[in-house]
Every structure is written in C-alpha cells, then in structure tokens.
Scaffold this motif. Sequence first.
Motif, PDB file in Angstrom:
ATOM      1  N   ILE A 143      46.849 104.432  68.373  1.00 51.61           N
ATOM      2  CA  ILE A 143      45.831 104.355  69.133  1.00 51.61           C
ATOM      3  C   ILE A 143      45.615 102.961  69.535  1.00 51.61           C
ATOM      4  CG2 ILE A 143      43.238 104.648  69.522  1.00 51.61           C
ATOM      5  CD1 ILE A 143      43.344 106.856  67.774  1.00 51.61           C
ATOM      6  N   VAL A 144      45.956 102.365  70.596  1.00 49.13           N
ATOM      7  CA  VAL A 144      45.990 100.882  70.968  1.00 49.13           C
ATOM      8  C   VAL A 144      45.008 100.506  72.148  1.00 49.13           C
ATOM      9  CG1 VAL A 144      48.379 101.090  71.119  1.00 49.13           C
ATOM     10  CG2 VAL A 144      47.442 101.346  73.282  1.00 49.13           C
ATOM     11  N   TYR A 145      44.593  99.415  71.749  1.00 48.49           N
ATOM     12  CA  TYR A 145      43.476  98.648  72.568  1.00 48.49           C
ATOM     13  C   TYR A 145      44.319  98.034  73.591  1.00 48.49           C
ATOM     14  CZ  TYR A 145      39.565  95.935  74.194  1.00 48.49           C
ATOM     15  OH  TYR A 145      38.649  95.155  75.207  1.00 48.49           O
ATOM     16  N   GLY A 146      43.957  98.368  75.024  1.00 48.05           N
ATOM     17  CA  GLY A 146      44.683  97.544  76.148  1.00 48.05           C
ATOM     18  C   GLY A 146      45.747  98.324  76.539  1.00 48.05           C
ATOM     19  N   GLN A 147      46.576  97.847  77.343  1.00 49.37           N
ATOM     20  CA  GLN A 147      48.024  98.501  77.983  1.00 49.37           C
ATOM     21  C   GLN A 147      49.013  98.591  76.683  1.00 49.37           C
ATOM     22  OE1 GLN A 147      48.384 100.012  80.544  1.00 49.37           O
ATOM     23  NE2 GLN A 147      46.458  99.497  81.645  1.00 49.37           N
ATOM     24  N   PRO A 148      49.556  99.861  76.642  1.00 44.95           N
ATOM     25  CA  PRO A 148      50.436 100.203  75.758  1.00 44.95           C
ATOM     26  C   PRO A 148      51.891  99.393  75.914  1.00 44.95           C
ATOM     27  CG  PRO A 148      50.195 102.264  76.643  1.00 44.95           C
ATOM     28  CD  PRO A 148      49.038 100.949  77.336  1.00 44.95           C
ATOM     29  N   ARG A 149      52.793  99.198  74.845  1.00 47.12           N
ATOM     30  CA  ARG A 149      54.141  98.504  75.331  1.00 47.12           C
ATOM     31  C   ARG A 149      55.145  99.519  74.749  1.00 47.12           C
ATOM     32  NH1 ARG A 149      52.693  92.825  72.583  1.00 47.12           N
ATOM     33  NH2 ARG A 149      50.857  92.200  73.808  1.00 47.12           N
ATOM     34  N   GLY A 150      56.268  99.573  75.361  1.00 45.75           N
ATOM     35  CA  GLY A 150      57.465 100.369  74.790  1.00 45.75           C
ATOM     36  C   GLY A 150      57.714 101.422  75.684  1.00 45.75           C
ATOM     37  N   ASP A 151      59.086 101.883  75.690  1.00 43.90           N
ATOM     38  CA  ASP A 151      59.399 103.033  76.406  1.00 43.90           C
ATOM     39  C   ASP A 151      59.542 104.279  75.759  1.00 43.90           C
ATOM     40  OD1 ASP A 151      60.017 101.178  78.691  1.00 43.90           O
ATOM     41  OD2 ASP A 151      61.827 100.441  77.645  1.00 43.90           O
ATOM     42  N   GLY A 152      59.871 105.237  76.581  1.00 39.08           N
ATOM     43  CA  GLY A 152      60.078 106.619  75.839  1.00 39.08           C
ATOM     44  C   GLY A 152      58.707 107.257  75.068  1.00 39.08           C
ATOM     45  N   VAL A 153      57.517 106.918  75.809  1.00 38.81           N
ATOM     46  CA  VAL A 153      56.230 107.287  74.942  1.00 38.81           C
ATOM     47  C   VAL A 153      55.444 107.969  76.062  1.00 38.81           C
ATOM     48  CG1 VAL A 153      56.342 105.306  73.271  1.00 38.81           C
ATOM     49  CG2 VAL A 153      55.099 105.189  75.435  1.00 38.81           C
ATOM     50  N   GLU A 154      54.605 108.949  75.352  1.00 39.54           N
ATOM     51  CA  GLU A 154      53.600 109.433  76.137  1.00 39.54           C
ATOM     52  C   GLU A 154      52.164 108.464  75.889  1.00 39.54           C
ATOM     53  OE1 GLU A 154      52.991 113.845  76.582  1.00 39.54           O
ATOM     54  OE2 GLU A 154      55.025 114.010  75.587  1.00 39.54           O
ATOM     55  N   VAL A 155      51.463 108.453  77.100  1.00 41.31           N
ATOM     56  CA  VAL A 155      50.310 107.655  77.114  1.00 41.31           C
ATOM     57  C   VAL A 155      49.171 108.517  77.390  1.00 41.31           C
ATOM     58  CG1 VAL A 155      48.934 105.702  77.710  1.00 41.31           C
ATOM     59  CG2 VAL A 155      51.474 105.593  77.574  1.00 41.31           C
ATOM     60  N   VAL A 156      48.426 108.765  76.418  1.00 38.84           N
ATOM     61  CA  VAL A 156      46.769 109.634  76.914  1.00 38.84           C
ATOM     62  C   VAL A 156      45.601 108.691  77.008  1.00 38.84           C
ATOM     63  CG1 VAL A 156      45.593 111.616  76.163  1.00 38.84           C
ATOM     64  CG2 VAL A 156      48.110 111.527  75.667  1.00 38.84           C
ATOM     65  N   PRO A 157      45.252 108.346  78.065  1.00 41.35           N
ATOM     66  CA  PRO A 157      43.906 107.612  78.304  1.00 41.35           C
ATOM     67  C   PRO A 157      42.814 108.266  77.407  1.00 41.35           C
ATOM     68  CG  PRO A 157      45.029 107.820  80.263  1.00 41.35           C
ATOM     69  CD  PRO A 157      45.574 108.726  79.177  1.00 41.35           C
ATOM     70  N   LEU A 158      41.849 107.592  76.741  1.00 49.28           N
ATOM     71  CA  LEU A 158      41.046 108.188  75.991  1.00 49.28           C
ATOM     72  C   LEU A 158      39.638 108.059  76.521  1.00 49.28           C
ATOM     73  CD1 LEU A 158      42.250 107.094  72.338  1.00 49.28           C
ATOM     74  CD2 LEU A 158      42.495 109.341  73.577  1.00 49.28           C
ATOM     75  N   GLY A 159      39.523 108.297  77.791  1.00 49.42           N
ATOM     76  CA  GLY A 159      38.114 108.066  78.553  1.00 49.42           C
ATOM     77  C   GLY A 159      37.643 106.654  78.746  1.00 49.42           C
TER      78      GLY A 159
END
Length: 298
Positions: A143-159
């Motif tokens: 669970i990241v704060y800000g824009q995630p980094r890295g490739d090959g990942v799924e990103v789910v905004p937490l509202g």
Amino acid sequence: MLETVPISSIRAFEAAARTGSFRGAANELHLTPSAVSHAIRKLEASLGTPLFERGARTVHLTPAGEGLMRHVGLAFEELRRGLEGVARRGRHVLRLHCAPSFAAQWLAPRLPRFLAAEAGVEVRLAAGTDYARFTNDDFDADIVYGQPRGDGVEVVPLGEETVTPLCAPALAGSIRTPADLFGQVLIQSDSKQVRWRDWFAVNGLTAPPPHGMSFDRSFLAIATAADGLGVALESTRLAEREIAGGRLVAPLAGRAADVRYVGHRLVFPRTSRQRRVVRAFADWILAELGVAGRVDGG
C-alpha cells in the motif's frame, strides 16, 4: 521434444518474455542475466529458431517466440493455479508492505476483521516509505502513498481522501475563517502531497511562512494536533479514530474548501503466487473503504 528441453530454459524464456528483458527475468529467477541468456540460447538451439530480437536494453519476441509464449504462458498459469490450489489446504501467509501512517492509523486496527473473514490466513505487516520491489519475493502486496513504481504490477486506487485542518476541540472556537489560521501554530507534514500552501491557495490566501513544528509522518502530526499543540492539515481518513473519539475536530468544515485527492494505492504483481489471497485482501480493503468495484480474479 519436451523431454529434450530443460524446464529451466522454458522458465527463463517465460520470465524474459513476460518482463521484456533478460535482466528482469534474472532478478525474478535469482540468476545472472548471462545465465538467462545462455538458457534461452540453448532453447533456441533445440528448437532451431530464434525466439527473441535482442536490443541494447530490451528484447522483443520474434513471431516464433510469440507463438511459443501463447502456449507457455497458459501452461505456467495453469501450473500456478494448481500450486495455489494445493497450497490452500494449508495456512496462507499474506506479506504486506504499507506506508507507515496508513498502516498505523487505518490498516492495523482493521486487520482483525480481515483475518476473521479469511480463515486460515496469517498477515505479516511491515511499514516503510520505500516501495516494495517484489522481485526479491519479500512481499505479496504494497500500500503506497503517491504514485507507485515498477512494471508488471496491478494498481488499485483506494479512493479519495479529504484533507482539511484538524485541531483539538479547545482550539476550534478561535478558528472561524481560513484567515484565523494565521494566528495558530500550523503543524507541517513534510512528506505530504497536499501541503499548507496548497490548502491556502485553494481558499484564496497565501500561506504564512513555515514555523513551529514539522514532521515527516502523518501519524506524528495527528498525535501532536490531538494533544492541542497546533493545527494539522491531514487526511480525515488517517485521523478518523481521533475524530470519532472527539480528540480532533475540523473547525472549518463547511466554512472553507477542502482538498480531495487519491493518496494511497494498493499494488501487487500480476503474477503473484498468493493470487487468491491478495485479491481477497484487495476486495476486502475496497469494501472497508466504501470504494465501488471489485478486483477481478485470476
């Protein structure tokens, strides 16, 4: 043909095709890039055709490689499903990495609900400001704060989160307009995306020069404001326990413009070994946050 081709070469081919580089495959498989390249050359020699077009930094599948990847990708996905199905009979360990303030203020108090809903799951939680890389297999999700980094990942905004001035009830009576904050100690949160200058600008004012206290973690700013030592500009999501308990109030609620933004995101590899548990966690956290949507299964 299959009995003459080492499974290690097929595994190296699948990882390189999926990540788009020999180095990415090497990191995932805990090998050197030269070992991955050697394994793929052996596979190409066995098949009698090149599988990759090699560039300086990346590689691209040839038509033959694309055809092989369609079959190999499906085969590895079925293998993952089979392994996960067997593993479900035992206890699952979900290894979570999380931004510190979100972990302390929001996630940790709610984890018992997730554990009650998912029998047989154990959660190991680590908090830090670094991003989980996933290539070393230390974590299943972040669970990241800000824009995630890295490739090959799924990103789910937490509202969306609401950022507004928060203070102890004893200070609230003297804060009726945004300009009243000029006479208060404004607690600075150094690592926040939304700072005092942003909030004052939204409300048509210029922020005063920073003075007083400054913290690099939201939970420290929230605790200091709850102790009556100043006004914090913080997310009501992170401070919801203090607000619910009456230790913090929003003195300008309905009197000033708040800032709303997506601050946190759930990130996990598309090829997670703990696919079912990670997706169950993703669905659970969205439901807890009241965010519409469901993470597709795999």
